[in-house]
Every structure is written in C-alpha cells, then in structure tokens.
Scaffold this motif. Sequence first.
Motif, PDB file in Angstrom:
ATOM      1  N   ILE A 334       0.866  -1.387   0.136  1.00 45.96           N
ATOM      2  CA  ILE A 334      -0.051   0.137   0.050  1.00 45.96           C
ATOM      3  C   ILE A 334       0.882   1.318   0.097  1.00 45.96           C
ATOM      4  N   ALA A 335       2.074   1.128   0.696  1.00 45.55           N
ATOM      5  CA  ALA A 335       3.028   2.320   0.964  1.00 45.55           C
ATOM      6  C   ALA A 335       3.697   2.633  -0.547  1.00 45.55           C
ATOM      7  N   ARG A 336       4.165   1.492  -0.972  1.00 47.29           N
ATOM      8  CA  ARG A 336       4.921   1.729  -2.396  1.00 47.29           C
ATOM      9  C   ARG A 336       4.009   2.232  -3.366  1.00 47.29           C
ATOM     10  N   ILE A 337       2.659   1.849  -3.525  1.00 48.70           N
ATOM     11  CA  ILE A 337       2.025   2.268  -4.599  1.00 48.70           C
ATOM     12  C   ILE A 337       1.316   3.807  -4.309  1.00 48.70           C
ATOM     13  N   SER A 338       0.930   4.039  -2.942  1.00 48.58           N
ATOM     14  CA  SER A 338       0.432   5.263  -2.534  1.00 48.58           C
ATOM     15  C   SER A 338       1.861   6.168  -2.715  1.00 48.58           C
ATOM     16  N   GLY A 339       2.927   6.304  -2.487  1.00 46.62           N
ATOM     17  CA  GLY A 339       4.131   6.755  -2.920  1.00 46.62           C
ATOM     18  C   GLY A 339       4.353   7.051  -4.117  1.00 46.62           C
ATOM     19  N   GLU A 340       4.270   6.218  -5.237  1.00 42.33           N
ATOM     20  CA  GLU A 340       4.329   6.180  -6.405  1.00 42.33           C
ATOM     21  C   GLU A 340       3.251   7.062  -7.196  1.00 42.33           C
ATOM     22  N   LEU A 341       2.098   6.857  -6.500  1.00 48.32           N
ATOM     23  CA  LEU A 341       0.802   7.750  -7.229  1.00 48.32           C
ATOM     24  C   LEU A 341       1.249   9.368  -6.873  1.00 48.32           C
ATOM     25  N   LEU A 342       1.566   9.248  -5.749  1.00 48.93           N
ATOM     26  CA  LEU A 342       1.822  10.920  -5.076  1.00 48.93           C
ATOM     27  C   LEU A 342       3.203  11.486  -5.946  1.00 48.93           C
ATOM     28  N   ALA A 343       4.077  10.818  -6.148  1.00 53.94           N
ATOM     29  CA  ALA A 343       5.107  11.345  -7.008  1.00 53.94           C
ATOM     30  C   ALA A 343       4.877  11.688  -8.196  1.00 53.94           C
ATOM     31  N   GLY A 344       3.934  10.767  -8.822  1.00 56.20           N
ATOM     32  CA  GLY A 344       3.364  11.425 -10.136  1.00 56.20           C
ATOM     33  C   GLY A 344       2.606  12.482 -10.434  1.00 56.20           C
ATOM     34  N   LEU A 345       2.216  13.062  -9.261  1.00 52.45           N
ATOM     35  CA  LEU A 345       1.717  14.366  -9.333  1.00 52.45           C
ATOM     36  C   LEU A 345       2.477  15.698  -8.818  1.00 52.45           C
ATOM     37  N   PHE A 346       3.666  15.432  -8.782  1.00 51.37           N
ATOM     38  CA  PHE A 346       4.717  16.435  -8.716  1.00 51.37           C
ATOM     39  C   PHE A 346       5.032  16.945 -10.086  1.00 51.37           C
ATOM     40  N   PRO A 347       5.399  18.042  -9.958  1.00 52.87           N
ATOM     41  CA  PRO A 347       5.260  19.464  -9.184  1.00 52.87           C
ATOM     42  C   PRO A 347       3.893  19.579  -9.012  1.00 52.87           C
ATOM     43  N   MET A 348       3.405  19.750  -7.638  1.00 50.37           N
ATOM     44  CA  MET A 348       1.846  20.088  -7.200  1.00 50.37           C
ATOM     45  C   MET A 348       1.749  21.480  -7.791  1.00 50.37           C
ATOM     46  N   PRO A 349       0.194  21.665  -8.454  1.00 50.38           N
ATOM     47  CA  PRO A 349       0.038  23.237  -8.827  1.00 50.38           C
ATOM     48  C   PRO A 349      -0.360  23.890  -7.716  1.00 50.38           C
ATOM     49  N   ARG A 350      -0.696  23.283  -6.470  1.00 52.56           N
ATOM     50  CA  ARG A 350      -1.024  24.267  -5.322  1.00 52.56           C
ATOM     51  C   ARG A 350      -0.843  23.446  -4.093  1.00 52.56           C
ATOM     52  N   PRO A 351      -0.671  24.161  -2.732  1.00 58.72           N
ATOM     53  CA  PRO A 351      -0.449  23.452  -1.684  1.00 58.72           C
ATOM     54  C   PRO A 351      -1.615  22.449  -1.341  1.00 58.72           C
ATOM     55  N   VAL A 352      -1.409  21.442  -0.488  1.00 56.51           N
ATOM     56  CA  VAL A 352      -2.237  20.323  -0.358  1.00 56.51           C
ATOM     57  C   VAL A 352      -2.874  20.438   1.088  1.00 56.51           C
ATOM     58  N   ARG A 353      -4.092  20.512   1.154  1.00 56.39           N
ATOM     59  CA  ARG A 353      -4.619  20.447   2.634  1.00 56.39           C
ATOM     60  C   ARG A 353      -5.260  19.218   3.144  1.00 56.39           C
ATOM     61  N   LEU A 354      -5.419  18.183   2.339  1.00 51.88           N
ATOM     62  CA  LEU A 354      -5.767  16.891   2.734  1.00 51.88           C
ATOM     63  C   LEU A 354      -5.188  15.572   2.010  1.00 51.88           C
ATOM     64  N   LEU A 355      -4.842  14.480   2.324  1.00 57.31           N
ATOM     65  CA  LEU A 355      -4.654  13.508   1.762  1.00 57.31           C
ATOM     66  C   LEU A 355      -5.201  12.272   2.276  1.00 57.31           C
ATOM     67  N   GLY A 356      -5.659  11.145   1.484  1.00 63.11           N
ATOM     68  CA  GLY A 356      -6.256  10.122   1.911  1.00 63.11           C
ATOM     69  C   GLY A 356      -5.905   8.908   1.011  1.00 63.11           C
ATOM     70  N   VAL A 357      -5.861   7.714   1.558  1.00 63.77           N
ATOM     71  CA  VAL A 357      -5.513   6.386   0.759  1.00 63.77           C
ATOM     72  C   VAL A 357      -6.715   5.471   1.113  1.00 63.77           C
ATOM     73  N   SER A 358      -6.999   4.863   0.149  1.00 64.99           N
ATOM     74  CA  SER A 358      -8.155   3.780   0.367  1.00 64.99           C
ATOM     75  C   SER A 358      -7.738   2.602  -0.607  1.00 64.99           C
ATOM     76  N   LEU A 359      -8.206   1.343  -0.119  1.00 60.83           N
ATOM     77  CA  LEU A 359      -8.119   0.257  -0.720  1.00 60.83           C
ATOM     78  C   LEU A 359      -9.485  -0.385  -1.234  1.00 60.83           C
ATOM     79  N   SER A 360      -9.354  -0.838  -2.434  1.00 63.58           N
ATOM     80  CA  SER A 360     -10.740  -1.179  -3.159  1.00 63.58           C
ATOM     81  C   SER A 360     -10.538  -2.550  -3.678  1.00 63.58           C
ATOM     82  N   GLY A 361     -11.703  -3.114  -4.405  1.00 62.31           N
ATOM     83  CA  GLY A 361     -11.458  -4.489  -5.122  1.00 62.31           C
ATOM     84  C   GLY A 361     -11.318  -5.505  -3.958  1.00 62.31           C
ATOM     85  N   LEU A 362     -12.001  -5.235  -3.008  1.00 60.62           N
ATOM     86  CA  LEU A 362     -11.830  -6.344  -1.642  1.00 60.62           C
ATOM     87  C   LEU A 362     -12.058  -7.527  -1.946  1.00 60.62           C
TER      88      LEU A 362
END
Length: 381
Positions: A334-362
Amino acid sequence: MPATDPDHTQAALSSDAPLKPTRQRKVIHVDMDAFYASVEQRDNPELRGRPVAVGGSRERGVVAAASYEARRFGVHSAMPSVSAKRSCPELVFVKPRFDVYKEVSLQIRAIFSEYTSLIEPLSLDEAYLDVTENLKGVEYATQIAREIRTRIWEETSLTASAGISVNKFLSKMASDQNKPNGQFVITPDMAPSFVAGLRVGKFHGIGQKTEEKMNRLGIFTGLDLRAMSIEALRQNFGKSGSHYYWIARGIDDRPVRPDRIRKSVGAENTFERDLSSYEEMTEVLAPIIDKVWNHCARTGIRGRTVTLKVKYQDFQQITRSRSVQDEVQGRDGIARISGELLAGLFPMPRPVRLLGVSLSGLNTEADEAVTDDGPQLSLGL
C-alpha cells in the motif's frame, strides 16, 4: 414536548425519520473472544496460557490481535509491535493465517444461519443477528445467544461473547460487558441509564478524534451527549449529529442488513497547515496508511486497488488509482503504490490541505464471511 426530551420518539420529531417498528426487535451482537489469537492458541498447544500477538514482530510491524494474557500487559490491536514487546517482553508473535480465520468464520456463520437469515457480518469475528422472528421458534433471544455460544464452543473450541437488546447499538455495547465467554442483556428500561453512564469514547462509531472534539464541547458521557440539541449536534458533526442524538437515548432504527458488503476501506487526514513538499507529504501519509493496513490486518480484508486522494488549498479534489492483478501485498505494498501515485503528481500545482488512501477491489466483494449470563427478559428478549 422539547426536542431534547429522551422520551420523545425519533419518528415524532422528524418527518424524514425512519418509522418506529411496530414490534419490539430482538438483536444479538456476537463477538468472538480474541479471535485470531485464540485460533492460534487452539491450534498450537505451546501457545496456550502465554501472551500471544498476531502480527509482524519487525520494527514497523503492527499487532492485529492480542490474547487475553497479552492484554493484561496493555497489548492491544493496532499497537506498534515494538511498543507491544516493550510492554510485554515475553510476548510471542505469530504470523497471521487469514485463510484459517476465514474458514473458522464460515463455520460460525453456518451456526448463525440455523437461527436466522438476518445476519450482518462486521468482520471475520463479529456479526449482528436479528432474531425477532427466528427459524427455531425460540421465544427468548437470551436463550438463542446461549445456544449459539455453546454451539461455537462445541464445533470450534473457541469462546464467544454476546450482547442482546432491541437494536444494533445497544447489543454492540452489551457484548463488551461480560467478555470473555459471557453475555449481557440491555432491556429497554435499562437503556437510558446504561447509555448515560458511558464515556462517549466507548460508543460504537465514535473514534478518538470525534471523542476529542466532543470533549472540547463539554461532552464526556452519554448524559452530556443527551443534553445537546439535535441542531447543535448537526452543526458540529454534520449528518452524524442526528445519529449521536438518537443513540444517546438508546434509539437506533438501523436494520440488520444481511447484504452489507464493504466496497472499500480508507483513511484520510486534513492538515493544520497546507503542505507543499514531497517529503512532508510522504511523512504524513505513513500514519494514514497505517490506519488502512491496521483495519485490513484486523479483519482479514485484502484488495487489488490503491487510490490516493488529494484535496488542494482551494478545495479542488483529485484521485489517482492503481490496480494489481492479485492483491496488494501488505502495508509495504500500500505504501509503495501510494508513494508512486503521489510522486506522479509532482510538481504540485497548489499546496495540499488533505491526503487520503483507500483500498478497494476487496476480497469481501466476492466472498464476505463473518466476538455470568445476563438476566432472562420477561418481555421477550
């Protein structure tokens, strides 16, 4: 009659409130005692009587379940393994066997189904049962609970506790009263005083952050909660405010839903100040990921899709997801995929006020499975 009067019914107060049932319901909450740890002690005689933690023992490991011997030292689920070992140096760590837990859970579910088709699993180790109309024609819910607990012991060599009352909230609260291996009844007459004396943090569905917010508002017990108007609770807690208003009065009209299936599990956090750097965001993601994984470890849930949620300073919100073929491998996955998804958003266009992580396809979407006796009720519970 004022809206805060505890005798004022929910249906009378609000036109959009659910109708009150015409017949008093009988709801049982069954909760297996230290389920994962008890299965391990059952299957390995060398663990019996010893403090056992199910989970990883490495530095970033988390306790998924603790035996009662371990709980005496303060060890509990979701506790970091390092802290657990520090609290109990003799603690024995056991790797989880979710396939075994699920198999046992299905055995228990089969016992439930002999009494009622209205079974709402909450996790592998607990479920609600509506036995108002039961398949065996047993008059008292207390007798049904006792029979179910006896059957569970005879067929699995595991103990269960049960709470019996007229709704889900009260039965859930009751099941904690005589653990382990006991049952407790909350009658309608008992409900107001029972709920009034509870600390709000003990209410099912009120987590630590909500409890802290309630405490800041001067709400520490069920009695304090009952003193709040429904308008004030809605103003401070949104839609949940109505639910808090009614459970403070022991009223809960939610049906036992046999089709209840969790579609995803997630956590998020809104920050006191907006974040801009990747380092800051990866640091705050860690406890969010911990919450998601702790729930997965506790319930046996696994999933194939990780979703990252980002809310910017201007409240614009985006999500990014990635799926794997089988299932995401543990917290690290979960941490690896979340980190890769986050890295793909940089550089961020604006500061971030909230982050969330979810797991689906349960895995629950295809095959969801299902924790001194109280007085016998003359009024039919």
